[in-house]
Motif scaffolding. Sequence first.
Motif, mmCIF file in Angstrom:
data_model
loop_
_atom_site.group_PDB
_atom_site.id
_atom_site.type_symbol
_atom_site.label_atom_id
_atom_site.label_comp_id
_atom_site.label_asym_id
_atom_site.label_seq_id
_atom_site.Cartn_x
_atom_site.Cartn_y
_atom_site.Cartn_z
ATOM 1 N N GLU A 271 0.836 -1.204 0.000
ATOM 2 C CA GLU A 271 0.000 0.000 0.000
ATOM 3 C C GLU A 271 0.872 1.256 0.000
ATOM 4 O O GLU A 271 1.891 1.310 0.676
ATOM 5 N N ARG A 272 0.454 2.276 -0.766
ATOM 6 C CA ARG A 272 1.302 3.451 -0.987
ATOM 7 C C ARG A 272 1.631 4.181 0.313
ATOM 8 O O ARG A 272 2.787 4.518 0.570
ATOM 9 N N LEU B 71 9.597 3.976 4.059
ATOM 10 C CA LEU B 71 10.737 4.774 3.621
ATOM 11 C C LEU B 71 11.129 5.813 4.664
ATOM 12 O O LEU B 71 12.323 6.053 4.899
ATOM 13 N N LEU B 72 10.142 6.439 5.293
ATOM 14 C CA LEU B 72 10.441 7.473 6.284
ATOM 15 C C LEU B 72 11.236 6.892 7.445
ATOM 16 O O LEU B 72 12.195 7.512 7.925
ATOM 17 N N LYS B 73 10.854 5.706 7.899
ATOM 18 C CA LYS B 73 11.551 5.091 9.036
ATOM 19 C C LYS B 73 12.993 4.722 8.685
ATOM 20 O O LYS B 73 13.810 4.505 9.588
ATOM 21 N N ARG B 74 13.288 4.658 7.395
ATOM 22 C CA ARG B 74 14.630 4.254 6.959
ATOM 23 C C ARG B 74 15.286 5.323 6.085
ATOM 24 O O ARG B 74 16.217 5.030 5.337
ATOM 25 N N GLN B 75 14.836 6.560 6.215
ATOM 26 C CA GLN B 75 15.299 7.577 5.276
ATOM 27 C C GLN B 75 16.782 7.900 5.420
ATOM 28 O O GLN B 75 17.408 8.384 4.481
ATOM 29 N N ASP B 76 17.375 7.598 6.575
ATOM 30 C CA ASP B 76 18.815 7.812 6.712
ATOM 31 C C ASP B 76 19.620 6.773 5.936
ATOM 32 O O ASP B 76 20.852 6.883 5.834
ATOM 33 N N LEU B 77 18.934 5.769 5.375
ATOM 34 C CA LEU B 77 19.602 4.729 4.589
ATOM 35 C C LEU B 77 19.307 4.855 3.094
ATOM 36 O O LEU B 77 19.619 3.961 2.318
ATOM 37 N N GLU C 55 6.312 11.560 16.528
ATOM 38 C CA GLU C 55 6.624 10.496 15.567
ATOM 39 C C GLU C 55 5.368 10.062 14.826
ATOM 40 O O GLU C 55 5.389 9.865 13.602
ATOM 41 N N ALA C 56 4.252 9.900 15.571
ATOM 42 C CA ALA C 56 2.995 9.506 14.932
ATOM 43 C C ALA C 56 2.548 10.555 13.916
ATOM 44 O O ALA C 56 2.065 10.228 12.825
ATOM 45 N N LEU C 57 2.737 11.840 14.261
ATOM 46 C CA LEU C 57 2.346 12.920 13.350
ATOM 47 C C LEU C 57 3.212 12.894 12.091
ATOM 48 O O LEU C 57 2.700 13.036 10.965
ATOM 49 N N LEU C 58 4.502 12.696 12.249
ATOM 50 C CA LEU C 58 5.401 12.672 11.094
ATOM 51 C C LEU C 58 5.055 11.504 10.165
ATOM 52 O O LEU C 58 5.050 11.653 8.935
ATOM 53 N N GLU D 69 2.382 9.452 5.096
ATOM 54 C CA GLU D 69 1.318 8.697 4.434
ATOM 55 C C GLU D 69 0.439 9.576 3.561
ATOM 56 O O GLU D 69 -0.253 9.081 2.672
ATOM 57 N N GLY D 70 0.425 10.891 3.859
ATOM 58 C CA GLY D 70 -0.449 11.781 3.111
ATOM 59 C C GLY D 70 -1.777 12.031 3.803
ATOM 60 O O GLY D 70 -2.653 12.693 3.242
ATOM 61 N N ARG D 71 -1.926 11.522 5.021
ATOM 62 C CA ARG D 71 -3.180 11.725 5.751
ATOM 63 C C ARG D 71 -3.258 13.105 6.391
ATOM 64 O O ARG D 71 -4.342 13.574 6.733
ATOM 65 N N VAL D 72 -2.106 13.747 6.583
ATOM 66 C CA VAL D 72 -2.036 15.052 7.229
ATOM 67 C C VAL D 72 -1.221 15.979 6.349
ATOM 68 O O VAL D 72 -0.080 15.643 5.981
#
Length: 428
Positions: A319-320, A327-333, A398-401, A406-409
Amino acid sequence: MLRLVRHRDFPFYTPKGAFPVGGALRDLLLGLRPKDLDYVALDPEKAAQEAQGRLGGSLFPLDAARGHYRLVVGGLTLDFTPLEGSLEDDLLRRDYRINALFWKGGGIFGLEGAERDLAKRVLVPVREENLYEDPLRSLRGVRLAATLGLGLPEATREALRRHARHLLAHPEALPARERVREELAKLLLSPRAAHGLALLERLGLLAVYLPELLPLVGHFQGGVHHLDAWRHTLSVLFHLLWLWPEAPLEARLAALYHDVGKPLTRRFDPEVGRYRFLGHADVGAEVARAALSWLRFPKEVQEKVAALVRRHMDRPPEERGAFRRFLLKRQDLHPDLPYLMAADRLGAKGVEGEAWELLERFQEASEEPLPQRPLLSGDEVMALLGLRPGPEVGRALEALLLAQAEGRVGSREEAEAFLLYWKGGRPA
């Protein structure tokens, strides 16, 4: 006997009493532009000072007691060392004939056989015993063969194999780890890195310098893997550079170590009828960290490589929105991890399509940048939710980020509404 190899000018400044030697001349004859210039001189310090007076740059001693000096100017490094004996004596002490060259008076001179080696683009030791004068020379030979596209005649291969056996039998003769690290880094940063690593194994030097990788050789995997673990590793490194020629050193090291944990975790699973390697990514991450620490790689390199190895088996969600969270959780990689994961699939059989799908999805996600910070500050979150400073504020941010990814906010108002709903849905 010295031979005139080629009439040509030396296109860099040469101080009085100094003679250009070695690899810079080899590179010129091979049609390359050298960046590292080596000179021998009767008075190296005086020659280095004269060069600095003409070119500027920073001059410092590498080993003042031995008369070794370095001048760094622009993109060039000029090293000055003493001329001990005659120029022919100097060449006879060098490692390979195509490096045993000096320039004087409009000509490049070398030992007998140097011109033939350059024409055939092969690497031949000046004398086999010279390899033992500096134990790094066999590793350097493999690096030169890979980076310059040079052949290794069978006699050279046998000499390097003998030297490898000597180093295994006499670990006290091994070169300094920092020097090994620099040679391995140069090898890995070559477009022909996979070829160079294959040569290391065939010549017995993998056991000398990267023994933690030796258990991969001939290690059966099964499943989607049609190659043993070592050939799969080389295939992954090859495909990484095919997909991403500019891949940094950390990504290349991660490709090299990504499956190093497999021999330590292989277990036969009778329910599926094949071997499994549960936890090999976590084990491999620690092996990679220890190996790179031993080789004195910087701490940040060790940590980045270990993280890439640990995460290379992660399964991206379909799911997109969830994929963007992934990707966000691993963006430093990024982008190292997606390319490593794709190369890993290209090095297997029957899952190649997953590589292209992964890269396509990563490219699409990259067109809409991931959020770098929450839309609300910590103080604003505390005021909105009635929180005191503490871990709960960090969890809310973290939940907000993640919701933004996801594009929900997409606005402050939506951020406030999301957090109020998030707080209301959490247990008191």
